[in-house]
Scaffold this motif. Structure first.
Motif, PDB file in Angstrom:
ATOM      1  N   PRO A  19       0.812  -1.229   0.000  1.00 18.67           N
ATOM      2  CA  PRO A  19       0.000   0.000   0.000  1.00 18.67           C
ATOM      3  C   PRO A  19       0.838   1.268   0.000  1.00 18.67           C
ATOM      4  N   ASP A  20       2.114   1.149   0.364  1.00 15.88           N
ATOM      5  CA  ASP A  20       2.987   2.327   0.417  1.00 15.88           C
ATOM      6  C   ASP A  20       3.978   2.372  -0.745  1.00 15.88           C
ATOM      7  N   ALA A  21       3.690   1.614  -1.797  1.00 16.01           N
ATOM      8  CA  ALA A  21       4.591   1.592  -2.949  1.00 16.01           C
ATOM      9  C   ALA A  21       4.733   2.994  -3.538  1.00 16.01           C
ATOM     10  N   PRO A  22       5.957   3.414  -3.852  1.00 17.06           N
ATOM     11  CA  PRO A  22       6.150   4.748  -4.424  1.00 17.06           C
ATOM     12  C   PRO A  22       5.651   4.810  -5.866  1.00 17.06           C
ATOM     13  N   LYS A  23       5.288   5.990  -6.298  1.00 23.14           N
ATOM     14  CA  LYS A  23       4.886   6.224  -7.673  1.00 23.14           C
ATOM     15  C   LYS A  23       6.082   6.770  -8.455  1.00 23.14           C
ATOM     16  N   GLY A  24       6.127   6.413  -9.740  1.00 25.22           N
ATOM     17  CA  GLY A  24       7.180   6.942 -10.589  1.00 25.22           C
ATOM     18  C   GLY A  24       7.859   5.874 -11.420  1.00 25.22           C
ATOM     19  N   GLY A  25       8.826   6.292 -12.233  1.00 25.09           N
ATOM     20  CA  GLY A  25       9.597   5.366 -13.048  1.00 25.09           C
ATOM     21  C   GLY A  25       8.799   4.790 -14.204  1.00 25.09           C
ATOM     22  N   GLU A  26       9.432   3.871 -14.892  1.00 21.54           N
ATOM     23  CA  GLU A  26       8.791   3.242 -16.036  1.00 21.54           C
ATOM     24  C   GLU A  26       9.102   1.760 -16.074  1.00 21.54           C
ATOM     25  N   ILE A  27       8.284   1.021 -16.808  1.00 21.34           N
ATOM     26  CA  ILE A  27       8.537  -0.383 -17.098  1.00 21.34           C
ATOM     27  C   ILE A  27       8.318  -0.571 -18.592  1.00 21.34           C
ATOM     28  N   ARG A  28       9.288  -1.219 -19.227  1.00 20.79           N
ATOM     29  CA  ARG A  28       9.190  -1.513 -20.653  1.00 20.79           C
ATOM     30  C   ARG A  28       9.039  -3.015 -20.833  1.00 20.79           C
ATOM     31  N   LEU A  29       7.959  -3.401 -21.471  1.00 22.64           N
ATOM     32  CA  LEU A  29       7.662  -4.799 -21.714  1.00 22.64           C
ATOM     33  C   LEU A  29       7.664  -5.068 -23.207  1.00 22.64           C
ATOM     34  N   ARG A 264      26.456  -8.666 -12.441  1.00 23.58           N
ATOM     35  CA  ARG A 264      26.631  -7.405 -11.718  1.00 23.58           C
ATOM     36  C   ARG A 264      25.512  -7.140 -10.716  1.00 23.58           C
ATOM     37  N   GLY A 265      24.426  -7.879 -10.829  1.00 24.46           N
ATOM     38  CA  GLY A 265      23.279  -7.635  -9.964  1.00 24.46           C
ATOM     39  C   GLY A 265      22.313  -6.614 -10.510  1.00 24.46           C
ATOM     40  N   ASP A 266      22.538  -6.168 -11.758  1.00 29.46           N
ATOM     41  CA  ASP A 266      21.622  -5.206 -12.366  1.00 29.46           C
ATOM     42  C   ASP A 266      20.317  -5.867 -12.796  1.00 29.46           C
ATOM     43  N   VAL A 267      20.361  -7.180 -13.023  1.00 34.20           N
ATOM     44  CA  VAL A 267      19.167  -7.962 -13.367  1.00 34.20           C
ATOM     45  C   VAL A 267      18.952  -8.998 -12.279  1.00 34.20           C
ATOM     46  N   VAL A 268      17.731  -9.086 -11.800  1.00 36.70           N
ATOM     47  CA  VAL A 268      17.354 -10.009 -10.724  1.00 36.70           C
ATOM     48  C   VAL A 268      16.529 -11.150 -11.317  1.00 36.70           C
ATOM     49  N   LEU A 269      16.758 -12.368 -10.836  1.00 39.82           N
ATOM     50  CA  LEU A 269      16.000 -13.536 -11.281  1.00 39.82           C
ATOM     51  C   LEU A 269      14.999 -13.915 -10.180  1.00 39.82           C
ATOM     52  N   SER A 270      13.726 -13.834 -10.480  1.00 36.88           N
ATOM     53  CA  SER A 270      12.676 -14.095  -9.493  1.00 36.88           C
ATOM     54  C   SER A 270      11.787 -15.248  -9.951  1.00 36.88           C
ATOM     55  N   GLU A 271      11.503 -16.165  -9.031  1.00 42.56           N
ATOM     56  CA  GLU A 271      10.572 -17.252  -9.296  1.00 42.56           C
ATOM     57  C   GLU A 271       9.302 -17.011  -8.482  1.00 42.56           C
ATOM     58  N   ILE A 272       8.171 -17.000  -9.169  1.00 47.22           N
ATOM     59  CA  ILE A 272       6.882 -16.678  -8.552  1.00 47.22           C
ATOM     60  C   ILE A 272       6.002 -17.929  -8.578  1.00 47.22           C
ATOM     61  N   LYS A 545      16.833  -4.552 -11.516  1.00 45.34           N
ATOM     62  CA  LYS A 545      16.828  -4.544 -10.043  1.00 45.34           C
ATOM     63  C   LYS A 545      15.945  -3.438  -9.474  1.00 45.34           C
ATOM     64  N   GLN A 546      15.688  -2.395 -10.262  1.00 40.01           N
ATOM     65  CA  GLN A 546      14.858  -1.301  -9.757  1.00 40.01           C
ATOM     66  C   GLN A 546      13.370  -1.667  -9.713  1.00 40.01           C
ATOM     67  N   TRP A 567       3.508  -3.871  -9.282  1.00 36.08           N
ATOM     68  CA  TRP A 567       4.948  -3.603  -9.212  1.00 36.08           C
ATOM     69  C   TRP A 567       5.200  -2.107  -9.079  1.00 36.08           C
ATOM     70  N   TRP A 568       6.429  -1.762  -8.711  1.00 39.18           N
ATOM     71  CA  TRP A 568       6.808  -0.362  -8.640  1.00 39.18           C
ATOM     72  C   TRP A 568       8.299  -0.211  -8.957  1.00 39.18           C
ATOM     73  N   TYR A 569       8.687   1.026  -9.190  1.00 39.73           N
ATOM     74  CA  TYR A 569      10.086   1.352  -9.526  1.00 39.73           C
ATOM     75  C   TYR A 569      10.719   2.020  -8.311  1.00 39.73           C
ATOM     76  N   GLN A 570      11.902   1.510  -7.947  1.00 41.89           N
ATOM     77  CA  GLN A 570      12.600   2.078  -6.787  1.00 41.89           C
ATOM     78  C   GLN A 570      14.098   1.906  -6.962  1.00 41.89           C
ATOM     79  N   GLU A 571      14.818   2.998  -6.922  1.00 41.43           N
ATOM     80  CA  GLU A 571      16.271   2.932  -7.006  1.00 41.43           C
ATOM     81  C   GLU A 571      16.825   2.277  -5.742  1.00 41.43           C
ATOM     82  N   GLU A 572      17.947   1.572  -5.890  1.00 41.47           N
ATOM     83  CA  GLU A 572      18.577   0.932  -4.715  1.00 41.47           C
ATOM     84  C   GLU A 572      19.035   2.011  -3.727  1.00 41.47           C
TER      85      GLU A 572
END
Length: 572
Positions: A19-29, A264-272, A545-546, A567-572
């Motif tokens: 509920p407190d996810a920040p607004k902003g950024g973009e996602i390209r699919l 480098r950790g710039d891409v994260v691998l997630s299993e859902i 990762k963002q 989902w949301w966008y958040q810088e590390e």
């Protein structure tokens, strides 16, 4: 659908969001292919991705952590009687289209009638159940049904509401690139016909403060880029042009994700992981063809498919096999176990006509090694012999009239993996004297041939949910056997299937509903209509990762309502 919704009237957000996810950024699919229209509700053309969930709003919305419950969006309330003979919706006073004009009762009535009588036929069946519409107030309207229908208020609640004034004097079916004026969280910002579309979050969206929407729709921009082939999409993701990539092959997941951005950790691998039904995917037998009318023949062909070997070759043996149409969920029957309790009671009137295994319990043939597979082949040969098929001196399987057992496996251009699977199966069938060949045609031909049921065997896939309803009639009901274009590709004509569909649609309590679905699952699975392959019990998402997602995963997992919704966008 049953009882009360899980969330209280004063809930502050859905359980599967931050509920407190920040607004902003973009996602390209990314999407494969192209598009030639921004109108997803017409019958012709290839619509662009994203308009329905992002731009157009509905009266009510799904909580994807709770099957069969809806909550108000454009509608602030819904009223119905115990019999579900009508549904009355009251619109929120603040509901607005993106141009600032109010969403009116007139817009709702016009949208429902338009979509129910023209455009894409997926909306037509429900509209035929509406006897009449009454305006009951300045912001309220009532739909009176032709007969009581427990699910129809929910179906109508999920119908898109369009702006009537935008379409006055225009052909709704005409393809084009004029953006729809909707009441959803996003507006269309940029379009490059056939190649790219960008959606911008509407800062003045009327629904941004609703509890239902809190924590959702967080990106300032959602963009879809179109590519000619899947490999180009993966390369674009590796190069950083795409934000998230869904890997469907577990072998590639284990071997292809060692590129620098991952290291480098710039891409994260997630299993859902998810808990939705497996649905059914595999090779469907067209039982309208006398060749496949006998269940023993279908069982023999299924037994000849060495699943364990093929799975190891194609995906490293990681993906579980589809055991039944509703496996991986509480709605699935227990493979190999006899029916009991209410399931058995519901099926008992049809006992004399049920295919063997329906009541006794059916499980797919298993062959963990070559010796076991040979046993399966011998059993397959016995079944074929019982069905009137014998191998001649030349090793060809023939019936009493001397006709060879020959069929075609129809696939579409681009289904390379399925082609490889089918090729292994074709070779195995030779041991039984069966002559099969793979035929590859383009997508347009495939649509026409499957619509007319002009095939022997072809690829078949039906995704199923935790809230099965009217669509089950479209998929498996006998009324679809001779109607072109139904979902009943296999030609199921079983009174028990029809009765279980009617039962689940009319059930007044969860126990009876669940029993009806499990009984239907038994009828479909023991019918041996589809040679099932595998399903994925988890999504494999590689992403920048963002990009973040909530810690609580809904029952449906990565399905609708997950990315990009929560989902949301958040810088590390």
């Amino acid at each position: 659908m049953y009882g009360s919704p899980a969330l209280p009237p004063d809930f502050v957000s859905l359980p599967q969001v931050n509920p407190d996810a920040p607004k902003g950024g973009e996602i390209r699919l990314a999407m494969p292919g192209s598009f030639d229209t921004l109108n997803p509700f017409m019958t012709s053309g290839q619509p662009v991705q994203g308009v329905t969930p992002l731009v157009v709003e509905t009266l009510m919305g799904r909580n994807y952590d709770e099957p069969f419950s809806l909550y108000g969006l454009l509608a602030e309330s819904v009223e119905t009687d115990a019999a579900r003979s009508y549904a009355e919706f009251t619109l929120r006073e603040q509901a607005r289209f993106s141009d600032g004009s109010p969403v009116t009762v007139e817009d709702v009535i016009w949208s429902f009638e338009l979509l129910g009588t023209s455009g894409n036929p997926r909306y037509h069946a429900a509209w035929k159940k509406v006897a009449r519409t009454e305006v009951t107030g300045p912001r309220s309207l009532r739909f009176i049904f032709t007969a009581p229908d427990r699910e129809l208020p929910l179906i109508l609640g999920l119908r898109p509401v369009l702006k009537k004034a935008q379409w006055q004097g225009r052909d709704f079916e005409a393809s084009g690139f004029e953006p729809l004026t909707g009441s959803g969280p996003y507006v269309i910002e940029r379009v490059e016909p056939g190649t790219q579309i960008s959606y911008r979050r509407n800062p003045d969206w009327w629904g941004k403060d609703l509890a239902f929407n809190r924590g959702q729709w967080n990106f300032d921009e959602i963009r879809y880029d179109y590519f000619a082939n899947p490999q180009a999409i993966f390369e674009a993701f590796k190069a950083g042009h795409i934000s998230s990539y869904r890997e469907l092959n577990p072998v590639k997941w284990a071997t292809n994700y060692d590129f620098p951005a991952v290291s480098r950790g710039d891409v994260v691998l997630s299993e859902i992981v998810h808990h939705r039904p497996s649905g059914i995917e595999g090779f469907v037998f067209n039982t309208r063809n006398p060749l496949f009318a006998d269940w023993r023949v279908r069982e023999a062909l299924i037994a000849s498919f060495h699943f364990e070997f093929i799975s190891q070759v194609m995906n490293g043996g990681v993906q579980p096999r589809i055991a039944s149409y509703f496996s991986n969920s509480p709605l699935g029957m227990a493979p190999g176990t006899p029916a009991s309790g209410l399931e058995r009671t519901l099926l008992a009137p049809f006992a004399d006509d049920l295919i063997p295994g329906t009541l006794e319990g059916y499980a797919l043939p298993v062959a963990k090694d070559g010796r076991a597979w040979q046993r399966n082949l011998r059993q397959a040969a016995k079944l074929l012999e019982q069905a009137g098929w014998l191998v001649d001196d030349q090793g060809v399987l023939r019936n009493a009239q001397g006709a060879p057992f020959r069929f075609e496996i129809l696939l579409t251009t681009g289904q390379d993996e399925l082609g490889a699977i089918a090729a292994i199966w074709v070779e195995a069938l030779k041991a039984l004297g069966v002559q099969a060949e793979v035929m590859v045609i383009d997508a347009a031909q495939m649509r026409e041939r499957t619509k007319a049921y002009d095939f022997d065997v072809t690829h078949y896939i039906r995704g199923l949910s935790l809230s099965p309803g009217t669509e089950q009639k479209l998929y498996w009901h006998s009324s679809g056997v001779n109607i072109p274009g139904s979902g009943n590709w296999m030609g199921i004509d079983q009174p028990a299937a029809d009765a279980m569909i009617a039962e689940l649609l009319s059930a007044a309590d969860p126990a009876r509903f669940n029993a009806a679905v499990r009984a239907l699952d038994r009828v479909l699975t023991a019918g041996r209509y589809v040679l099932p392959i595998w399903y994925s019990d988890r999504a494999r998402l590689a992403h920048k990762k963002q990009l973040k997602f909530p810690a609580k995963i809904p029952l449906y997992g990565d399905w609708l309502g997950f990315q990009p919704d929560t989902w949301w966008y958040q810088e590390e």
